[in-house]
Design a protein around this motif. Structure first.
Motif, short mmCIF file in Angstrom:
data_model
loop_
_atom_site.label_atom_id
_atom_site.label_comp_id
_atom_site.label_asym_id
_atom_site.label_seq_id
_atom_site.Cartn_x
_atom_site.Cartn_y
_atom_site.Cartn_z
N ALA A 37 -22.62 18.06 3.43
CA ALA A 37 -23.04 17.48 4.71
C ALA A 37 -23.47 16.02 4.54
O ALA A 37 -23.16 15.16 5.36
N ARG A 38 -24.18 15.74 3.46
CA ARG A 38 -24.61 14.37 3.19
C ARG A 38 -23.41 13.45 3.05
O ARG A 38 -23.37 12.34 3.62
N GLN A 39 -22.39 13.88 2.30
CA GLN A 39 -21.20 13.06 2.11
C GLN A 39 -20.42 12.88 3.42
O GLN A 39 -19.86 11.81 3.69
N ILE A 40 -20.40 13.93 4.23
CA ILE A 40 -19.71 13.84 5.52
C ILE A 40 -20.39 12.81 6.42
O ILE A 40 -19.73 12.00 7.08
N PHE A 41 -21.73 12.82 6.45
CA PHE A 41 -22.45 11.84 7.26
C PHE A 41 -22.16 10.42 6.80
O PHE A 41 -22.02 9.50 7.62
N GLU A 102 -30.14 13.34 15.18
CA GLU A 102 -31.01 12.29 15.72
C GLU A 102 -31.56 11.46 14.57
O GLU A 102 -31.70 11.95 13.45
N LYS A 103 -31.90 10.22 14.86
CA LYS A 103 -32.52 9.38 13.84
C LYS A 103 -33.83 10.00 13.39
O LYS A 103 -34.51 10.70 14.13
N ILE A 104 -34.20 9.71 12.15
CA ILE A 104 -35.33 10.36 11.50
C ILE A 104 -36.63 10.19 12.28
O ILE A 104 -37.52 11.04 12.21
N GLU A 105 -36.71 9.13 13.07
CA GLU A 105 -37.94 8.91 13.85
C GLU A 105 -38.19 10.03 14.87
O GLU A 105 -39.32 10.25 15.29
N GLY A 106 -37.14 10.75 15.25
CA GLY A 106 -37.28 11.84 16.22
C GLY A 106 -37.31 13.21 15.59
O GLY A 106 -37.09 14.23 16.27
N VAL A 154 -30.17 23.79 14.60
CA VAL A 154 -30.03 23.04 13.35
C VAL A 154 -30.02 21.56 13.71
O VAL A 154 -29.14 21.11 14.45
N LYS A 155 -31.00 20.81 13.21
CA LYS A 155 -31.15 19.41 13.59
C LYS A 155 -30.98 18.53 12.36
O LYS A 155 -31.73 18.64 11.38
N TYR A 156 -29.98 17.64 12.42
CA TYR A 156 -29.67 16.74 11.31
C TYR A 156 -30.39 15.41 11.55
O TYR A 156 -30.08 14.68 12.51
N ASN A 165 -24.44 6.27 7.98
CA ASN A 165 -25.54 7.15 8.37
C ASN A 165 -25.92 8.00 7.17
O ASN A 165 -25.07 8.72 6.62
N GLU A 166 -27.17 7.92 6.75
CA GLU A 166 -27.64 8.68 5.61
C GLU A 166 -28.45 9.87 6.08
O GLU A 166 -29.46 9.72 6.76
N LEU A 167 -27.99 11.07 5.75
CA LEU A 167 -28.68 12.29 6.13
C LEU A 167 -29.94 12.44 5.28
O LEU A 167 -29.87 12.48 4.04
#
Length: 238
Positions: A37-41, A102-106, A154-156, A165-167
């Motif tokens: 998933a990290r590589q896909i992002f 969503e961005k990590i801030e959320g 499931v929230k990425y 985009n870094e997961l």
């Protein structure tokens, strides 16, 4: 023996157990797929919401489950009619797993539609206590059988670095079935819901947000976090 709806309704602890076991299954599938998933992002250029949907489907399809050949409908990404097996019984389940990105801030909230929950949404909005019905039933009746409705989100959570985009981490949340309403959201004051990002003045559809810390404070296990960065790590919060 496959339990019927009336038996489930009279045993709230059993519903909790089924939901907990189901969350463990989903967590396992997402965790096993987290490195990919990290590589896909990093590599994909699609909308992050679409990337999340694809990852969830692929992760859960790879894990597999006991499928009942009945079609489910609803505004959820991954839908399966399945059996949940326990030593003394089995349960027919309508499993709905939706994906968010969503961005990590959320990361502390998850926005959902009322069509994605069987709970009533009891909260204060514009100085008024509301009691909005969810769009999913407590159980689905399909071909003469009852299927317990279980919803998982499931929230990425990612951050933007230059053009990629870094997961960072993945939040996996099991929302209680509406039969557990009085345990988790009995009143507008005792709630884990937050006001959604919708504007009634513009005719936007009613939305609501789950406060993940509030839900976790009611049942620690219902919100789990898989850490992807700086390294892949996870432990079950019981």
């Amino acid at each position: 023996m496959t339990l019927d709806f009336n038996t489930l309704r009279s045993s709230l602890e059993l519903i909790e157990t089924i939901e907990k076991a189901t969350l463990r299954m989903v967590i396992q599938g997402i965790y096993d797929f987290a490195s990919e998933a990290r590589q896909i992002f990093i590599g994909e250029r699609d909308l992050v919401a679409d990337i999340g949907e694809d990852i969830t489907r692929e992760a859960l399809d790879r894990l597999g489950t006991s499928i009942i050949p009945v079609r489910l409908f609803g505004k959820i990404d991954y839908k399966r009619a399945r059996y949940v097996f326990h030593p003394d019984h089995s349960v027919r389940q309508a499993l709905f797993v939706d994906s968010k990105a969503e961005k990590i801030e959320g990361a502390r909230t998850a926005t959902i539609q009322t069509a994605q929950t069987s709970m009533k949404i009891r909260q204060w909005r514009a100085s008024k206590a509301i009691d909005e019905a969810g769009g999913l039933p407590l159980s689905l009746q399909l071909q003469g059988n009852d299927y317990l409705v279980t919803t998982i989100f499931v929230k990425y959570n990612y951050r933007e670095i230059q053009d990629t985009n870094e997961l960072v981490n993945i939040s996996v949340t099991c929302l209680p079935n509406g039969m557990l309403q009085e345990r988790y959201n009995p009143t507008a004051e005792d709630t884990f819901w937050l006001v959604g990002r919708n504007a009634p003045s513009r005719g936007e559809v009613f939305r609501v947000r789950i406060s993940l810390p509030r839900l976790k404070s009611k049942a620690n296990w219902r919100v789990q976090t898989i850490h992807v960065m700086p390294s892949l790590s996870y432990h079950w919060d019981n």
